[in-house]
Write an enzyme that holds these catalytic residues in place. Structure first.
Site, PDB file in Angstrom:
ATOM      1  N   SER A  73     -25.857 -20.470 -20.379  1.00  0.00           N
ATOM      2  CA  SER A  73     -27.041 -20.740 -21.074  1.00  0.00           C
ATOM      3  C   SER A  73     -27.045 -19.630 -22.360  1.00  0.00           C
ATOM      4  CB  SER A  73     -28.347 -20.429 -20.267  1.00  0.00           C
ATOM      5  OG  SER A  73     -29.397 -20.177 -20.939  1.00  0.00           O
ATOM      6  N   TYR A 100     -33.911 -15.665 -14.873  1.00  0.00           N
ATOM      7  CA  TYR A 100     -33.062 -16.796 -15.172  1.00  0.00           C
ATOM      8  C   TYR A 100     -31.877 -16.154 -16.321  1.00  0.00           C
ATOM      9  CZ  TYR A 100     -31.748 -21.551 -17.244  1.00  0.00           C
ATOM     10  OH  TYR A 100     -31.023 -22.765 -17.617  1.00  0.00           O
TER      11      TYR A 100
HETATM   12  C1  GCO Z   1     -36.142 -21.450 -21.393  1.00  0.00           C
HETATM   13  C2  GCO Z   1     -35.465 -22.794 -21.192  1.00  0.00           C
HETATM   14  C3  GCO Z   1     -33.738 -22.410 -21.189  1.00  0.00           C
HETATM   15  C4  GCO Z   1     -32.922 -23.720 -21.362  1.00  0.00           C
HETATM   16  C5  GCO Z   1     -31.440 -23.454 -21.496  1.00  0.00           C
HETATM   17  C6  GCO Z   1     -31.280 -22.745 -22.841  1.00  0.00           C
HETATM   18  O1  GCO Z   1     -37.129 -21.584 -20.669  1.00  0.00           O
HETATM   19  O2  GCO Z   1     -35.908 -20.682 -22.345  1.00  0.00           O
HETATM   20  O3  GCO Z   1     -35.486 -23.106 -19.915  1.00  0.00           O
HETATM   21  O4  GCO Z   1     -33.367 -21.592 -20.533  1.00  0.00           O
HETATM   22  O5  GCO Z   1     -33.009 -24.396 -20.305  1.00  0.00           O
HETATM   23  O6  GCO Z   1     -31.089 -22.661 -20.375  1.00  0.00           O
HETATM   24  O7  GCO Z   1     -29.750 -22.575 -22.862  1.00  0.00           O
END
Ligand code: GCO
Length: 266
Positions: free
Chosen positions: A157, A170
């Site tokens: 990401s 994440y």
């Molecule tokens: C967030 C998004 C991102 C995208 C993607 C960007 O909350 O910023 O979900 O995480 O999904 O991963 O690369």
């Protein structure tokens, strides 16, 4: 002149894509199937997978399904064994499955953090290890060519290299995937399995629906991205085809950004 032209075809290759019933996983599967691969669609909901798989057949593309939760390695092992039986082995794996959890830090629970790490990072390690075992069993028939037993791609990401508020788990998981790519590239590269990553920017997917409903955030993405827009999931397929193809035979340990330039600029 010998055939030095780069080959982007994936004919005869069985490729498992996790989280493939919709969004980026489905788009990558469609692109790889259109390039000749037999794609095996994974997800937790068998009905959704069957629906998606039907569309492949209607388009004359080769697809199968492997319903399991990437947190359940017993089920994953059964699915891998079934893939081996049905398709004579496994050439590729795309670790794409995963969801998002956004919350102010004070309300971000320890359990939520652990769960995101498990689904994005731990499962990628566990599934890669098991899939690599199958890939390494592949007999090399043509000794004249470099050994090419398989490919693994982890979906990273822009948050693998940058942070933003409310998504610490994440970001940690997606950053961890870069380290996993490098480690597996070192372990598996010598034995003919290349391991790489794709780092998407902001795509028009289900996971991002809450963000797209936020006009200020959507405007921020458009201003922060040199190409000034969100991407269509179909714009990710080519990167998957390339990294799975003979054209990428010497690409190992690399993370390919598909983000409209977002992480290239201040
Ligand atoms: C967030 C998004 C991102 C995208 C993607 C960007 O909350 O910023 O979900 O995480 O999904 O991963 O690369």
């Amino acid at each position: 002149m010998d055939n030095w032209l780069p080959d982007f075809r994936l004919d005869g290759k069985a490729i498992l894509v996790t989280g493939a019933s919709r969004g980026l996983g489905l788009a990558m599967a469609q692109a790889m199937a259109a390039s000749g691969a037999t794609v095996v669609l994974n997800g937790r909901d068998e009905k959704n997978l069957e629906e998606a798989c039907k569309a492949f057949a209607e388009a004359g593309l080769s697809a199968d399904i492997a319903p399991f939760d990437v947190l359940d390695m017993d089920a994953a092992e059964d699915a891998l064994a079934e893939i081996g039986k049905r398709h004579g082995g496994l050439y590729g794996l795309i670790n794409n499955a995963g969801h998002q959890h956004r919350s102010p830090l004070e309300e971000f629970s320890d359990d939520a953090f652990q769960e995101l790490i498990a689904v994005h990072l731990t499962s990628a390690f566990q599934l890669s290890k098991r899939a690599a075992k199958m890939m390494l069993d592949t007999e090399i028939l043509d000794e004249s060519k470099p050994v090419d037993r398989g490919r693994i791609i982890n979906i990273c990401s822009v948050l693998s290299s940058h942070g933003r508020p409310t998504v610490p788990a994440y970001a940690a998981a997606k950053t961890g995937l870069v380290g996993l790519i490098r480690g597996l590239a070192a372990d598996l590269g010598p034995r003919g399995v290349n391991v790489n990553g794709i780092a998407p920017g902001y795509f028009l997917t289900e996971i991002n629906k809450p963000l797209l409903a936020d006009k200020a955030f959507t405007a921020w993405v458009e201003n922060r991205t040199p190409m000034g827009r969100w991407a269509d999931p179909r714009e990710l397929g080519g990167a998957a085809v390339y990294l799975m193809s003979p054209a990428a035979s010497f690409v190992n340990g690399h993370v390919l950004s598909v983000d409209g330039g977002m992480t290239a600029v201040l």
